[in-house]
Design an enzyme around this catalytic site. Structure first.
Site, PDB file in Angstrom:
ATOM      1  N   HIS A 100      -4.365   0.844   5.384  1.00 26.63           N
ATOM      2  CA  HIS A 100      -4.838  -0.624   5.681  1.00 26.63           C
ATOM      3  C   HIS A 100      -4.518  -1.517   4.370  1.00 26.63           C
ATOM      4  O   HIS A 100      -4.908  -0.785   3.384  1.00 26.63           O
ATOM      5  CB  HIS A 100      -6.078  -0.814   6.418  1.00 26.63           C
ATOM      6  N   TYR A 101      -4.285  -2.767   4.314  1.00 22.59           N
ATOM      7  CA  TYR A 101      -4.163  -3.425   3.070  1.00 22.59           C
ATOM      8  C   TYR A 101      -5.537  -3.573   2.416  1.00 22.59           C
ATOM      9  O   TYR A 101      -5.771  -4.058   1.222  1.00 22.59           O
ATOM     10  CB  TYR A 101      -3.570  -4.939   3.160  1.00 22.59           C
TER      11      TYR A 101
END
Length: 193
Positions: free
Chosen positions: A135-136
């Site tokens: 995930h960012y």
């Protein structure tokens, strides 16, 4: 080789703990030389212990290392392991991705660790498939530590071994966040948002 632990958890809530050792901190001039992973559930219980991979670097890369890692890696034995390693960057990235596919969902789990933004810069440059898998968002334990130091100046932070080896550093980061959770964060059953 990975170790699997069984707990009740939601796979989409898992956290990918990563630590990297680098030849320096300038992402344009330096590179990765070790990466280790642990996947936990949202309660910080270990789901799986991932690979701890030392990545081979040629002499010209090692000759260009910054002074601090050069000295530290000679002291902790990592330098010899880098020279002897048969892992390329691509081999390491592929093994990490294969491990994560078993224990996390692509694009769902954040990476976590101390000063993880620095590891993420190197991962983005040298292991782009891993960067895309995670995930960012990041969970940076050093940010929490910085806030605790400012807001609770008398708080006794957990002692660290400072081996500067990736797996040891991850274990210390998880223990540190558990400590903050138990002693600093307030337990609540209701949301204030």
């Amino acid at each position: 080789m990975s170790t699997l632990y069984h707990t009740c958890d939601k796979i989409e809530q898992r956290i990918i703990w990563i630590d990297c050792e680098m030849t320096g901190l300038d992402v344009e001039k330096q590179t990765l030389c070790e990466i280790a992973l642990i996947v936990t559930d949202s309660e910080l219980n270990t789901i799986a212990t991932g690979p701890d991979i030392v990545i081979h670097q040629p002499k010209e890369v090692l000759d260009n290392m910054e002074e601090w890692p050069r000295n530290t890696f000679h002291e902790n034995g990592l330098m010899e392991k880098i020279i002897a390693s048969k892992y390329s960057m691509a081999d390491a990235e592929n093994e990490v991705i294969d491990f994560l596919k078993l224990h996390a969902l692509p694009g769902k789990s954040p990476i976590a660790g101390n000063s993880i933004y620095m590891d993420r810069l190197f991962i983005k440059k040298y292991m782009p498939k891993l960067d895309k898998f995670a995930h960012y968002r990041c969970i940076d334990v050093s940010t929490i530590k910085g806030l605790v130091q400012r807001w609770y100046p008398d708080y006794k932070h957990p002692k660290k071994q400072c081996t500067h080896r990736a797996f040891d550093d991850i274990m210390e980061s998880i223990a540190e966040l558990k400590n903050y959770r138990e002693s600093i964060f307030v337990k609540s059953t209701a949301s204030s948002f």
